[in-house]
Scaffold this motif. Structure first.
Motif, PDB file in Angstrom:
ATOM      1  N   LYS A   1      68.048   1.204  17.428  1.00 54.73           N
ATOM      2  CA  LYS A   1      67.190   2.447  16.822  1.00 54.73           C
ATOM      3  C   LYS A   1      65.651   2.359  17.019  1.00 54.73           C
ATOM      4  N   PHE A   2      65.318   1.175  17.191  1.00 59.34           N
ATOM      5  CA  PHE A   2      63.855   1.081  17.053  1.00 59.34           C
ATOM      6  C   PHE A   2      63.400   0.561  18.379  1.00 59.34           C
ATOM      7  N   VAL A   3      64.147  -0.131  19.162  1.00 58.34           N
ATOM      8  CA  VAL A   3      63.824  -0.745  20.275  1.00 58.34           C
ATOM      9  C   VAL A   3      62.718  -0.066  21.303  1.00 58.34           C
ATOM     10  N   ARG A   4      62.896   1.316  21.478  1.00 59.77           N
ATOM     11  CA  ARG A   4      62.203   1.974  22.542  1.00 59.77           C
ATOM     12  C   ARG A   4      60.609   2.485  21.908  1.00 59.77           C
ATOM     13  N   SER A   5      60.774   2.400  20.576  1.00 59.52           N
ATOM     14  CA  SER A   5      59.455   2.661  19.726  1.00 59.52           C
ATOM     15  C   SER A   5      58.804   1.253  19.754  1.00 59.52           C
ATOM     16  N   ASP A   6      59.648   0.124  19.667  1.00 58.86           N
ATOM     17  CA  ASP A   6      58.898  -1.323  19.516  1.00 58.86           C
ATOM     18  C   ASP A   6      58.477  -1.675  20.952  1.00 58.86           C
ATOM     19  N   LEU A   7      59.333  -1.447  21.917  1.00 59.63           N
ATOM     20  CA  LEU A   7      59.013  -2.063  23.262  1.00 59.63           C
ATOM     21  C   LEU A   7      58.401  -1.200  24.201  1.00 59.63           C
ATOM     22  N   GLY A   8      58.767   0.270  24.276  1.00 60.39           N
ATOM     23  CA  GLY A   8      58.401   1.215  25.036  1.00 60.39           C
ATOM     24  C   GLY A   8      59.072   0.894  26.459  1.00 60.39           C
ATOM     25  N   ASN A   9      58.412   0.972  27.662  1.00 59.97           N
ATOM     26  CA  ASN A   9      58.956   0.498  28.843  1.00 59.97           C
ATOM     27  C   ASN A   9      59.409  -0.736  29.234  1.00 59.97           C
ATOM     28  N   ARG A  10      59.028  -1.785  28.232  1.00 62.66           N
ATOM     29  CA  ARG A  10      59.290  -3.157  28.311  1.00 62.66           C
ATOM     30  C   ARG A  10      60.895  -3.345  27.607  1.00 62.66           C
ATOM     31  N   TYR A  11      61.569  -2.297  27.501  1.00 63.06           N
ATOM     32  CA  TYR A  11      63.174  -2.316  27.201  1.00 63.06           C
ATOM     33  C   TYR A  11      63.795  -1.862  28.545  1.00 63.06           C
ATOM     34  N   ILE A  12      64.757  -2.810  28.647  1.00 62.54           N
ATOM     35  CA  ILE A  12      65.706  -2.474  29.736  1.00 62.54           C
ATOM     36  C   ILE A  12      67.130  -2.126  29.418  1.00 62.54           C
ATOM     37  N   ASN A  13      67.666  -1.217  29.774  1.00 65.49           N
ATOM     38  CA  ASN A  13      68.981  -0.647  29.617  1.00 65.49           C
ATOM     39  C   ASN A  13      69.737  -0.112  30.637  1.00 65.49           C
ATOM     40  N   GLN A  14      70.750  -0.967  31.320  1.00 60.52           N
ATOM     41  CA  GLN A  14      71.267  -0.489  32.717  1.00 60.52           C
ATOM     42  C   GLN A  14      72.588  -0.855  32.609  1.00 60.52           C
ATOM     43  N   PRO A  15      73.672  -0.176  33.557  1.00 62.52           N
ATOM     44  CA  PRO A  15      75.195  -0.637  33.449  1.00 62.52           C
ATOM     45  C   PRO A  15      75.135  -1.886  34.107  1.00 62.52           C
ATOM     46  N   ALA A  16      76.102  -2.882  33.713  1.00 63.98           N
ATOM     47  CA  ALA A  16      76.712  -4.140  33.802  1.00 63.98           C
ATOM     48  C   ALA A  16      78.177  -4.329  34.025  1.00 63.98           C
ATOM     49  N   GLY A  17      78.619  -5.440  34.627  1.00 63.13           N
ATOM     50  CA  GLY A  17      80.021  -5.732  34.889  1.00 63.13           C
ATOM     51  C   GLY A  17      80.493  -6.048  33.648  1.00 63.13           C
ATOM     52  N   ILE A  18      80.632  -5.536  32.604  1.00 66.34           N
ATOM     53  CA  ILE A  18      80.953  -6.069  31.383  1.00 66.34           C
ATOM     54  C   ILE A  18      81.858  -5.004  30.706  1.00 66.34           C
ATOM     55  N   ILE A  19      82.989  -5.557  29.931  1.00 70.25           N
ATOM     56  CA  ILE A  19      83.809  -4.462  29.170  1.00 70.25           C
ATOM     57  C   ILE A  19      84.453  -5.313  27.882  1.00 70.25           C
ATOM     58  N   GLN A  20      84.558  -4.585  26.855  1.00 68.24           N
ATOM     59  CA  GLN A  20      84.871  -5.039  25.551  1.00 68.24           C
ATOM     60  C   GLN A  20      86.249  -4.537  25.291  1.00 68.24           C
ATOM     61  N   THR A  21      87.384  -5.342  24.911  1.00 71.21           N
ATOM     62  CA  THR A  21      88.591  -4.909  24.635  1.00 71.21           C
ATOM     63  C   THR A  21      89.044  -5.578  23.191  1.00 71.21           C
ATOM     64  N   LEU A  22      90.121  -4.938  22.881  1.00 72.91           N
ATOM     65  CA  LEU A  22      90.889  -5.566  21.664  1.00 72.91           C
ATOM     66  C   LEU A  22      92.226  -6.148  22.251  1.00 72.91           C
ATOM     67  N   THR A  23      92.291  -7.387  22.305  1.00 74.74           N
ATOM     68  CA  THR A  23      93.611  -7.800  22.881  1.00 74.74           C
ATOM     69  C   THR A  23      94.440  -8.321  21.767  1.00 74.74           C
ATOM     70  N   PHE A  24      95.756  -8.055  22.297  1.00 71.90           N
ATOM     71  CA  PHE A  24      96.751  -8.457  21.121  1.00 71.90           C
ATOM     72  C   PHE A  24      97.547  -9.883  21.353  1.00 71.90           C
ATOM     73  N   PRO A  25      97.780 -10.398  20.502  1.00 73.12           N
ATOM     74  CA  PRO A  25      98.657 -11.695  20.775  1.00 73.12           C
ATOM     75  C   PRO A  25     100.078 -11.356  21.077  1.00 73.12           C
ATOM     76  N   MET A  26     100.306 -11.320  22.558  1.00 76.92           N
ATOM     77  CA  MET A  26     101.659 -11.090  22.755  1.00 76.92           C
ATOM     78  C   MET A  26     102.839 -11.917  22.725  1.00 76.92           C
TER      79      MET A  26
END
Length: 319
Positions: free
Chosen positions: A52-77
């Motif tokens: 919530k605060f990172v843009r006001s804290d860092l301005g253009n020194r904050y990087i946010n870009q797509p990456a090859g990462i996914i989060q899942t909930l995995t079941f114990p099959m």
């Protein structure tokens, strides 16, 4: 770990700085505080509490870009309480009880994107990304979620836990949010609860020992940008990172055919067909695609993240 540039390096991409000191933090909030205090030059994971605060804290020194990462909930099959055709309805219902859009906006401030398949948008150019493949199962639908969970026999024992490692990644915040979403849909404040494990090492030991009794946090960061890397290591029978121990002969056969294909187009099509089986059986619930995030001090310039969300250290300039 202290790394220093080697003047005799013969390659074309010589380091632009004299070296890098890598520090390991058990709390990403502490790292962020050190960055603000000038005790650290670069953080490669901005904690959820600070978004919530990172843009006001860092301005253009904050990087946010797509990456090859996914989060899942995995079941114990391997657990009968969660496996079998009827339980696929329960798994699908749980997925439909998760309000991904609300969680990614409120918890992650838009630094995550609700997932609609089991890969990543960074594969769009290569042809592996299939937006919408998950279909209705990845859409928030409280009414259908309740019906499916009931049709599948309900939650095992009437209650489920989501296990996660508590030492990194702000996981408690989003796990609690997921459980709150499920509880609201099921109209039961005790239907879902988070189950923290103190360290990632202990967490991995529990997964390796088949000790999970309910869905658990699973994240995947690609090793290379191909659809194969998002499917085979995680869902092929006996694969190295198949922590849920999902096994399906049809899925395995399609993966084998894709690997044996003589052309990239055919291989990608084969892996896409294999992924459709995941959409049918839901051995893991796709939650969201993760962006790479970083923040850096005023001492640095030309800071960038690669498609794996790792800082390109050799290109950073100091001063």
């Amino acid at each position: 770990m202290k790394l220093r540039a080697w003047d005799g390096y013969p390659g074309p991409d010589k380091a632009r700085n004299k070296g890098v000191d890598l520090r390991v933090y058990t709390d990403s909030n502490t790292a962020y505080t050190d960055l603000q205090a000038g005790n650290l030059d670069l953080v490669d994971d901005v904690p959820a509490q600070q978004l919530k605060f990172v843009r006001s804290d860092l301005g253009n020194r904050y990087i946010n870009q797509p990456a090859g990462i996914i989060q899942t909930l995995t079941f114990p099959m391997y657990d009968r309480a969660w496996s079998g055709p009827a339980r696929a309805k329960v798994r699908r219902g749980i997925s439909m009880a998760i309000n991904r859009a609300q969680i990614t906006e409120r918890i992650f401030q838009g630094t995550r994107t609700p997932a609609t398949d089991w890969t990543s948008p960074v594969l769009r150019r290569q042809g592996g990304y299939q937006p919408g493949l998950c279909g209705d199962a990845c859409r928030y639908d409280p009414v259908r979620a309740r019906k499916l969970i009931k049709a599948g026999g309900g939650l095992p024992g009437g209650r489920m836990t989501i296990t996660y490692n508590a030492d990194t990644g702000s996981h408690k915040d989003w796990v609690d949010a997921v459980c709150n979403s499920v509880n609201t849909v099921l109209r039961n404040d005790r239907a879902c609860v988070g189950k923290p494990v103190g360290t990632f090492a202990d967490y991995r030991n529990k997964m390796a020992g088949k000790k999970m009794t309910g869905p658990f946090r699973a994240g995947w960061q690609m090793d290379y940008p191909l659809i194969q890397n998002f499917l085979q290591p995680l869902y092929y029978t006996g694969a190295s990172s198949n922590d849920g121990h999902f096994s399906d002969t049809g899925f395995d056969r399609l993966v084998n055919q894709a690997n044996a294909a003589s052309a990239d187009v055919r291989a990608i099509a084969g892996f896409r067909d294999a992924e459709k089986i995941l959409a049918e059986q839901m051995p893991a619930i796709p939650l969201w695609y993760q962006n790479g995030s970083a923040g850096y001090s005023r001492r640095l310039s030309e800071v960038a993240l690669n498609q794996f969300s790792v800082p390109v250290y050799s290109q950073i300039r100091v001063g």
